[in-house]
Design an enzyme around this catalytic site. Structure first.
Site, PDB file in Angstrom:
ATOM      1  N   GLY A  76       0.783  -1.238  -0.013  1.00  0.00           N
ATOM      2  CA  GLY A  76      -0.216   0.090  -0.063  1.00  0.00           C
ATOM      3  C   GLY A  76       0.715   1.385   0.036  1.00  0.00           C
ATOM      4  O   GLY A  76       0.249   2.370  -0.679  1.00  0.00           O
TER       5      GLY A  76
ATOM      6  N   GLU B 280       4.380   3.816   6.407  1.00  0.00           N
ATOM      7  CA  GLU B 280       2.865   3.399   6.116  1.00  0.00           C
ATOM      8  C   GLU B 280       1.926   4.205   5.601  1.00  0.00           C
ATOM      9  O   GLU B 280       2.013   5.434   5.778  1.00  0.00           O
ATOM     10  CB  GLU B 280       2.469   2.668   7.558  1.00  0.00           C
ATOM     11  CG  GLU B 280       2.773   1.363   8.130  1.00  0.00           C
ATOM     12  CD  GLU B 280       2.045   0.337   7.066  1.00  0.00           C
ATOM     13  OE1 GLU B 280       1.493   0.796   6.047  1.00  0.00           O
ATOM     14  OE2 GLU B 280       2.278  -0.796   7.739  1.00  0.00           O
ATOM     15  N   ASP B 281       1.166   3.547   4.747  1.00  0.00           N
ATOM     16  CA  ASP B 281       0.164   4.452   4.351  1.00  0.00           C
ATOM     17  C   ASP B 281      -0.971   4.515   5.006  1.00  0.00           C
ATOM     18  O   ASP B 281      -1.541   5.400   5.150  1.00  0.00           O
ATOM     19  CB  ASP B 281      -0.477   3.581   2.849  1.00  0.00           C
ATOM     20  CG  ASP B 281      -0.590   2.283   3.240  1.00  0.00           C
ATOM     21  OD1 ASP B 281      -0.163   1.475   4.235  1.00  0.00           O
ATOM     22  OD2 ASP B 281      -1.450   1.280   2.399  1.00  0.00           O
TER      23      ASP B 281
ATOM     24  N   ASP C 183      -4.450   0.919  11.027  1.00  0.00           N
ATOM     25  CA  ASP C 183      -5.630   0.680  11.355  1.00  0.00           C
ATOM     26  C   ASP C 183      -5.763   0.301  12.726  1.00  0.00           C
ATOM     27  O   ASP C 183      -5.573   0.850  13.699  1.00  0.00           O
ATOM     28  CB  ASP C 183      -6.225  -0.416  10.346  1.00  0.00           C
ATOM     29  CG  ASP C 183      -7.508  -0.622  10.513  1.00  0.00           C
ATOM     30  OD1 ASP C 183      -8.539   0.396  10.188  1.00  0.00           O
ATOM     31  OD2 ASP C 183      -7.841  -1.629  10.414  1.00  0.00           O
TER      32      ASP C 183
ATOM     33  N   PHE D  40     -13.597   2.291   5.654  1.00  0.00           N
ATOM     34  CA  PHE D  40     -12.723   1.858   4.560  1.00  0.00           C
ATOM     35  C   PHE D  40     -12.338   2.738   3.637  1.00  0.00           C
ATOM     36  O   PHE D  40     -13.359   3.515   3.127  1.00  0.00           O
ATOM     37  CB  PHE D  40     -13.259   0.811   3.938  1.00  0.00           C
ATOM     38  CG  PHE D  40     -12.434  -0.228   3.205  1.00  0.00           C
ATOM     39  CD1 PHE D  40     -11.706  -1.107   3.858  1.00  0.00           C
ATOM     40  CD2 PHE D  40     -12.166  -0.040   1.671  1.00  0.00           C
ATOM     41  CE1 PHE D  40     -10.527  -1.628   3.097  1.00  0.00           C
ATOM     42  CE2 PHE D  40     -11.338  -0.875   1.237  1.00  0.00           C
ATOM     43  CZ  PHE D  40     -10.447  -1.662   1.887  1.00  0.00           C
TER      44      PHE D  40
ATOM     45  N   ARG E  98      -6.057   1.129  -6.285  1.00  0.00           N
ATOM     46  CA  ARG E  98      -4.597   1.812  -5.833  1.00  0.00           C
ATOM     47  C   ARG E  98      -4.255   2.988  -6.841  1.00  0.00           C
ATOM     48  O   ARG E  98      -3.689   3.991  -6.221  1.00  0.00           O
ATOM     49  CB  ARG E  98      -3.552   0.796  -5.967  1.00  0.00           C
ATOM     50  CG  ARG E  98      -3.550  -0.324  -4.967  1.00  0.00           C
ATOM     51  CD  ARG E  98      -2.173  -1.132  -5.026  1.00  0.00           C
ATOM     52  NE  ARG E  98      -2.329  -2.473  -4.362  1.00  0.00           N
ATOM     53  CZ  ARG E  98      -2.209  -2.770  -2.985  1.00  0.00           C
ATOM     54  NH1 ARG E  98      -2.270  -1.663  -2.046  1.00  0.00           N
ATOM     55  NH2 ARG E  98      -2.437  -3.889  -2.550  1.00  0.00           N
TER      56      ARG E  98
HETATM   57  P1  IMP Z   1      -3.474  -3.037  10.567  1.00  0.00           P
HETATM   58  O1  IMP Z   1      -2.552  -3.952  10.715  1.00  0.00           O
HETATM   59  O2  IMP Z   1      -4.744  -3.022  11.261  1.00  0.00           O
HETATM   60  O3  IMP Z   1      -2.813  -1.540  11.082  1.00  0.00           O
HETATM   61  O4  IMP Z   1      -3.629  -2.852   9.032  1.00  0.00           O
HETATM   62  C1  IMP Z   1      -2.542  -2.388   8.227  1.00  0.00           C
HETATM   63  C2  IMP Z   1      -2.864  -2.645   6.773  1.00  0.00           C
HETATM   64  O5  IMP Z   1      -4.238  -2.926   6.424  1.00  0.00           O
HETATM   65  C3  IMP Z   1      -2.785  -1.373   5.887  1.00  0.00           C
HETATM   66  O6  IMP Z   1      -1.100  -1.319   5.827  1.00  0.00           O
HETATM   67  C4  IMP Z   1      -3.636  -1.493   4.744  1.00  0.00           C
HETATM   68  O7  IMP Z   1      -2.945  -2.534   3.715  1.00  0.00           O
HETATM   69  C5  IMP Z   1      -4.736  -2.391   5.392  1.00  0.00           C
HETATM   70  N1  IMP Z   1      -5.795  -1.420   5.696  1.00  0.00           N
HETATM   71  C6  IMP Z   1      -6.335  -0.821   6.502  1.00  0.00           C
HETATM   72  N2  IMP Z   1      -7.157  -0.138   6.467  1.00  0.00           N
HETATM   73  C7  IMP Z   1      -7.594   0.178   5.224  1.00  0.00           C
HETATM   74  C8  IMP Z   1      -8.573   0.707   4.265  1.00  0.00           C
HETATM   75  O8  IMP Z   1      -9.446   1.342   4.837  1.00  0.00           O
HETATM   76  N3  IMP Z   1      -8.379   0.880   2.997  1.00  0.00           N
HETATM   77  C9  IMP Z   1      -7.474  -0.117   2.491  1.00  0.00           C
HETATM   78  N4  IMP Z   1      -6.544  -0.827   3.242  1.00  0.00           N
HETATM   79  C10 IMP Z   1      -6.475  -0.796   4.628  1.00  0.00           C
END
Ligand code: IMP
Length: 176
Positions: free
Chosen positions: A48, A102-103, A106, A155, A168
């Site tokens: 991402g 990081e993009d 979450d 999302f 993307r």
């Molecule tokens: P985490 O481990 O829950 O912090 O999620 C991290 C990864 O989940 C990010 O690097 C994204 O690839 C994906 N992600 C989390 N939220 C979103 C969203 O709203 N849209 C798209 N990808 C997401």
């Protein structure tokens, strides 16, 4: 209203490209101010973050390196099930100042795993930069050093972020 159709879902415009670029310019200036003499190694987390990483890195003026990593999980042979693996890292981390790109953060689970791996390699410091942050979803306990934009727990797609692999390649960020 501007919309984006990705697979079966229709998203609405949320963060325009100009706002993203203004945010990135400020983040790059903050990084330059704080780390100019630190010879940092940026680690962008694939997939991402590739677009954000490219735009951020172009705005940074200090001498710096960048490399791209990915957290992969596979079924181990032991009883503990899935094993997490850090792939793509070829640089020496020990004693270096690391900045993770990081993009979006979450729950924070992905980064918790990455930080565990990096800690074992004894870097001098690890900082975290994220374009987007969902405070209401965050369940981890690491500190995020640079946050671009805080967003609600919905999302989002575009600007590198995907829905089932698509979306993307949009300049703007859209939400459901
Ligand atoms: P985490 O481990 O829950 O912090 O999620 C991290 C990864 O989940 C990010 O690097 C994204 O690839 C994906 N992600 C989390 N939220 C979103 C969203 O709203 N849209 C798209 N990808 C997401």
């Amino acid at each position: 209203m501007d919309t984006l159709k990705v697979l079966d879902k229709t998203f609405v415009s949320f963060i325009p490209h100009l706002k993203i670029q203004e945010t990135i310019a400020k983040m790059a200036a903050d990084l330059d101010r704080d780390m100019f003499d630190d010879d940092p190694l940026f680690l962008a987390v694939l997939n991402g973050s590739f677009i954000f990483a490219a735009d951020l890195f172009k705005q940074i003026k200090m001498p710096a390196r960048i490399s791209f990593v990915k957290m992969a999980s596979y079924m181990g042979t032991g009883s503990s099930g899935k094993v997490d693996q850090l792939i793509g890292l070829q640089e020496v981390i020990t004693g270096k100042n690391i900045v993770i790109i990081e993009d979006i953060i979450d729950t924070g689970l992905t980064l918790t795993k990455l930080l565990d791996h990096l800690d074992g390699m004894r870097p001098a410091s690890v900082k975290i930069v994220t374009l987007l942050y969902k405070p209401d979803a965050f369940k981890a306990n690491f500190k995020i050093d640079y946050i671009g934009i805080e967003i609600p727990n919905n999302f989002v797609v575009g600007y590198g972020l995907d829905y089932n692999g698509y979306g993307r390649n949009s300049k703007d960020i859209y939400t459901l």
